[in-house]
Structures are given as structure tokens and as C-alpha cells.
Write a protein that holds these residues in place. Structure first.
Motif: not given
Length: 418
Positions: A318, A321, A325, A332-333, A336-337, A348, A352
Motif C-alpha cells: 500500500w 502504491g 502516486e 506503477q501504483a 503495488h495495490y 489497497s 484500486l
């Protein structure tokens, strides 16, 4: 589980999605930067904590419902000032909606029905207005904030009707002169040369009067300066409280800060607990607030060190992510989420889902694909909305570089099944 009784404020720009489809990416980014630079200092000056900013929308919490409504009034008066000299394509018409109630506080976010109600009230609010619920009306200081009932509304997903109020336009009068034929409860005519709420809230801060002209950067600086001054006055009054909090062994002090005007909220007193930002979250905030790309990248190095020290896989994903941002890398975030969702991290998953409304079509597509792959059933409603309405930047059927988030949402729904 941590809970707190907070005022929840939502703001967004009227017609933003439609405008995005007519703007270049650079024009859209400039508009959002002006919007951010105008509103952020005002939120902080009135004691607001910015929970998240999604495109043109802000979610902000306040300990005081009165301060929440005053901040909305200040925002509308400040935007009135800005719009007087802005070109038509650069105008900012914002709506503000506020509710108050007990919310669940998790990982620098808030959840619960009070948040949902505030969001629904925003959907019926008009541009240039400040709407708030009966809960706010009953809790706020009515000597500081004038009010006028709009009516009772049935809001989607909310049981029963919600009474909604708004701040009436200036000038504020207890009685309307008999020479002016205005129905009971209506407002007096307002000159176009007068800010909508008469600077009632904005004038509390030095340097923010209309005499300052349309230079929003100067107003923001003045607000921040005044907020710091107000915060300084509060320090002595809260010294005893802070000393006692520091002495409490159950609350670590590594990243504790007291919000004073323009600072970051990391200490909430009351209800028997202390809410604080982690060191990693503060570092991410610093990255987001950095004024240049070089500064962002430099601060991100330290933020990553703090994030990597986090032991819980879901929380670590999280935070990575959130950092992506802050570095303006939403795709890319999303990755990660995804990792956070697989680790069972609720924030997360929620983020999303929120990214399905991102102004960048490719971010929406990626978020939809991941939600479908992860079979996140709670995203069904948002995916259905995206499949039906799409969003800015859609290029269905275009070769090679086209983008169609509607199609991605439909595929995700197929993955979820019936």
C-alpha cells in the motif's frame, strides 16, 4: 479498530470529465495544479486534513464541523476572486458537501456511512455552493455560519431521507426589507461584484481580502502564514495535553505532530485514542508536496527506506502504491495495490477500485484488468458504471494506441461472473 467523530468534506470541479476530453494532457495538469494550489492552503488553514485527492476531487476531514463549513465558504469566495480574471477555459467552479459522524480510521483513510452520505450529498450539490447535512447543522456553531434548508433527499444506498442545508449567499440578513419582494426564507439579490459569501470566512486570515487581487499564490501564502500564527497561539494552550500524551507509553512518538494550521494532522485527541501518521506516510506526503521533479525523486529515496522497514506485506505494498502516486506514476501504483490486495490489505483494494475513476484512460484500464484478475466482487458496481459510461480519453476501436476502459471494465465483469 479506530473510530473518530469527524466532519467529512468532499469537493470536486463541475464538468471536469467533459472538460478533460477537450483538453490536452498538459492543459489538464495545469488546471489541476491551479485547483490544488488554491484549495490546499485553505483546507489546512481551517484545520482540515487532506485524506486523498483523486483527479479533481478532494476528501478532507475536520475535527470541527464549523471549521469545515467555513473552509467551504472560503474556497468559494477565493474561487470567485480567481475566476474574475481567469479565461473561460481556466475557470474553476467547485461544489462542496459536508457531513459529520463516526467513521472508521484505517491507514490514513476513513470509511463508513458518514463518508458515503457526504459523497452522495456532493452529487446533488450545485457549483459555487456549500451543502451540508442536518448532522452538521445540529453540531456546528450557528452564530458563525448562516444556513438555509434545501430539503430532504433520498440518497442512493442511504436508508431514509437526509435533510440538507446550504450556506445562503451574502448579504446575510435576519429580515428582508419590505420594499424587496422576496419569499420567506429566500435570499437578497447579490451583486456580481461581491463574493458569494462576503469573505465571511476568508477575512479571518490576514492578506486574503479582495484587495489582494487575483493572485491566488499570494493568497495561499497569506493563508499559510496566518495559519502558522494561529497554530503558534495554540501551542501554549495545548502544551499540557501534549506532555501527557508524550508520557503515555502506549503511543509511540516517532512521527507525532500536532496540526497547527498548515501542518499535517497526526494527532487527534478525544474518544480515548491518538491517531497519527506513520513516518513513512509523512515522507510520502513530503514527496507529494515537493515543487520539482528533482526534489520529489530525492525525497522518494528516504521514503522508500521507511517503507521497506514495514514488516506487514500488505501495508508495505500500500505504501509503495501511495509513493508511486506521489511520484505521478499511477500505473506503477496499480501494480503495488494488486500486491496489497493479494496480501489481504483492505485499503489497497479500495484504492484500486477508486482508480477506475482516474482521468487517465490507461490507468482505468489497468485497474479494471487487475480487479477482474483478482476477482474483487466489491468492485462490481464501479465496474458496471465504467462499462456503461466510460471516461475521458476514450478511443474505442483505435489502432495500436487506442484506449477503451469501457471494454476493459466489461472484460473484468466477465471475470467476476454473475
Amino acid at each position: 479498530m479506530k473510530t473518530a467523530n469527524l466532519a467529512i468534506a468532499f469537493t470536486d470541479i463541475q464538468g471536469f470529465t467533459e472538460r478533460t476530453s477537450r483538453q490536452t494532457l498538459e492543459e489538464n495538469q495545469r488546471l489541476l495544479k491551479v485547483h490544488h494550489d488554491l484549495l490546499t492552503p485553505i483546507f489546512k488553514a481551517f484545520g482540515g486534513r487532506i485524506i486523498k485527492s483523486i483527479g479533481d476531487a478532494f476528501l478532507v476531514t475536520f475535527e470541527s464541523p464549523t471549521q469545515a463549513v467555513l473552509s467551504g465558504m472560503a474556497i468559494q469566495d477565493r474561487l470567485w476572486q480567481y475566476n474574475r480574471s481567469a479565461q473561460e477555459a481556466e475557470r474553476l467552479d467547485v461544489r462542496v458537501a459536508i457531513n459529520v459522524g463516526e467513521v472508521r480510521v484505517e491507514s490514513n483513510d476513513v470509511f463508513g456511512e458518514p463518508v458515503n452520505i457526504a459523497s452522495r450529498v456532493e452529487s446533488i450539490a450545485e457549483a459555487g455552493e456549500v451543502y451540508f447535512t442536518e448532522a452538521v447543522y445540529l453540531a456546528m456553531n450557528k452564530a458563525e455560519v448562516p444556513s438555509h434548508e434545501v430539503g430532504a433527499f433520498e440518497l442512493k444506498g442511504i436508508p431514509g431521507k437526509i435533510r440538507v442545508f446550504r450556506v445562503p449567499r451574502a448579504p446575510y440578513r435576519v429580515e428582508v426589507p419590505s420594499v424587496v419582494h422576496v419569499s420567506p426564507g429566500a435570499e437578497s439579490p447579490v451583486s456580481n461584484e461581491q463574493p458569494p459569501f462576503g469573505n465571511l470566512a476568508l477575512s479571518r486570515f490576514s492578506g486574503s481580502s479582495l484587495a489582494q487581487g487575483p493572485d491566488f499564490a499570494a493568497t495561499a501564502a497569506a493563508l499559510g502564514s496566518r495559519a502558522a500564527s494561529v497554530g503558534g497561539q495554540l501551542v501554549e494552550r495545548t502544551r499540557t495535553i501534549i506532555q501527557s500524551v508524550k508520557a503515555a507509553p502506549r503511543f509511540p512518538l516517532a512521527s507525532r505532530k500536532l496540526m497547527v494550521g498548515g501542518g499535517v494532522l497526526a494527532l487527534v485527541l478525544g474518544m480515548g485514542f491518538v491517531l497519527r501518521d506513520s513516518a513513512a506516510e509523512n515522507a510520502i506526503d513530503d514527496v507529494a508536496d515537493a515543487s520539482s521533479k528533482e526534489e520529489k525523486l530525492k525525497l522518494a529515496v528516504e521514503a522508500r527506506k521507511l517503507i521497506d522497514a514495514e514488516k506487514a506485506p500488505g501495508e508495505k505494498a500500500w505504501l509503495h502504491g501511495q509513493l508511486a502516486e506521489a511520484l505521478e506514476a499511477p500505473n506503477q501504483a496499480v501494480g503495488h495495490y494488486r500486491s496489497g490486495v493479494k496480501a489481504g490489505h483492505g485499503d489497497s483494494k479500495d484504492r484500486l477500485i477508486e482508480l477506475l475513476e482516474h482521468p487517465d484512460c490507461r490507468v482505468r484500464v489497468t485497474a479494471a484488468e487487475e480487479l477482474g484478475d483478482l476477482k474483487v466482487a466489491s468492485a462490481r458496481g464501479e465496474l458496471e458504471d465504467l462499462a456503461e459510461d466510460g471516461g475521458p480519453g476514450e478511443e474505442p476501436g483505435a489502432l495500436f494506441f487506442g484506449c477503451d476502459s469501457r471494454k476493459a471494465a466489461k472484460k473484468a465483469l466477465d471475470r467476476l461472473g454473475h
